[in-house]
Scaffold this active site. Structure first.
Site: not given
Ligand code: K1U
Ligand code: ZN
Length: 171
Positions: A46, A51, A92-93, A134-135, A138
Site C-alpha cells: 500500500g 508518503q 511502513c515504507l 494502516h493507509e 496516514h
Molecule cells: O504504508 C506503507 O508504508 C506501506 C506498508 C503498508 C502495510 C500494510 C499492512 C501491513 C504492513 C504494512 C507496506 O507495504 S510494508 C511492506 C510490505 O510489502 C508488506 C507488508 C505486509 C505484508 C506483506 C508485505
Molecule cells: Zn505506512
C-alpha cells in the site's frame, strides 16, 4: 509514469490530516499511476499520498500475490469495523526496517471513490483490512508506531536513527 521519492519519518507532512480530493483531474490520475509504480518498486502492499509528499486523501493498494489487483481509493472512509481485533506485525515504507505488532480490527468496510468517479462500498478482511487501516491512518496524520507504548515508540525511533547513521557511514 514515475517513481516518486518516499517521504521518511519524521516529517511534518506525515503528521498532518490530508485534504479531500475535490475533482478527479489529469493530475490526480497521474499521481495515482505514479503512486502505484512507486509502491510496486518499493516493494509495498500500500501507499498513501502524503508518503509521496501530497497531502491528499488518496491511497493505492495491492495485497494480491501476483501483484495484479491494483486498487486506487479516493476519499476513503471506514464506515464499519468488526468487534473482533487481531494483532500482527506491520512495517511502513516511511520507516524502513521497523516492524512492530499493532492491534487492528479484523474486518472493516470502506467507502471510497474510484478513478472513474464511482462510489464503491467494499468489505475487507485479512491483510487487506490491515492495509486499509494502516493507509487511512496516514491520511489522518498517524503512523503505525503511534499505536505503540511510549517505550516501544522511543525504541523504534532509536532503531531508525541507528540504521540511518549506519547507512550514512557506509555510503
Ligand atoms: O504504508 C506503507 O508504508 C506501506 C506498508 C503498508 C502495510 C500494510 C499492512 C501491513 C504492513 C504494512 C507496506 O507495504 S510494508 C511492506 C510490505 O510489502 C508488506 C507488508 C505486509 C505484508 C506483506 C508485505
Ligand atoms: Zn505506512
Amino acid at each position: 509514469m514515475a517513481i516518486l521519492p518516499i517521504v521518511q519519518f519524521p516529517n511534518p507532512i506525515l503528521e498532518k490530516p490530508c485534504a479531500d480530493v475535490t475533482e478527479i483531474t489529469t493530475d490526480i490520475r497521474q499521481l495515482a499511476a505514479d503512486m502505484a509504480e512507486t509502491m510496486y518498486k518499493a516493494p509495498g502492499v500500500g501507499l498513501a499520498a502524503p508518503q509521496v509528499g501530497r497531502s491528499l486523501r488518496m491511497i493505492v493498494m495491492d495485497v494480491s500475490e501476483d501483484k495484479n489487483n491494483l486498487m486506487t481509493l479516493i476519499n476513503p472512509e471506514i464506515i464499519e469495523v468488526s468487534e473482533e481485533v487481531c494483532t500482527g506485525e506491520e512495517g511502513c515504507l516511511s520507516l524502513p526496517g521497523i516492524w512492530e505488532k499493532v492491534e487492528r480490527h479484523t474486518a472493516v468496510t470502506v467507502r471510497f471513490m474510484n478513478l472513474e468517479g464511482e462510489e464503491i462500498t467494499m468489505p475487507a478482511e485479512g491483510l487487506l483490512a490491515i492495509c486499509i487501516q494502516h493507509e487511512l491512518d496516514h491520511l489522518k496524520g498517524t503512523v503505525f508506531i503511534d499505536h505503540l507504548s511510549r517505550l516501544k515508540y522511543d525504541r523504534a525511533c532509536a532503531k531508525l536513527k541507528k540504521r540511518r547513521a549506519q547507512a550514512a557511514k557506509s555510503a
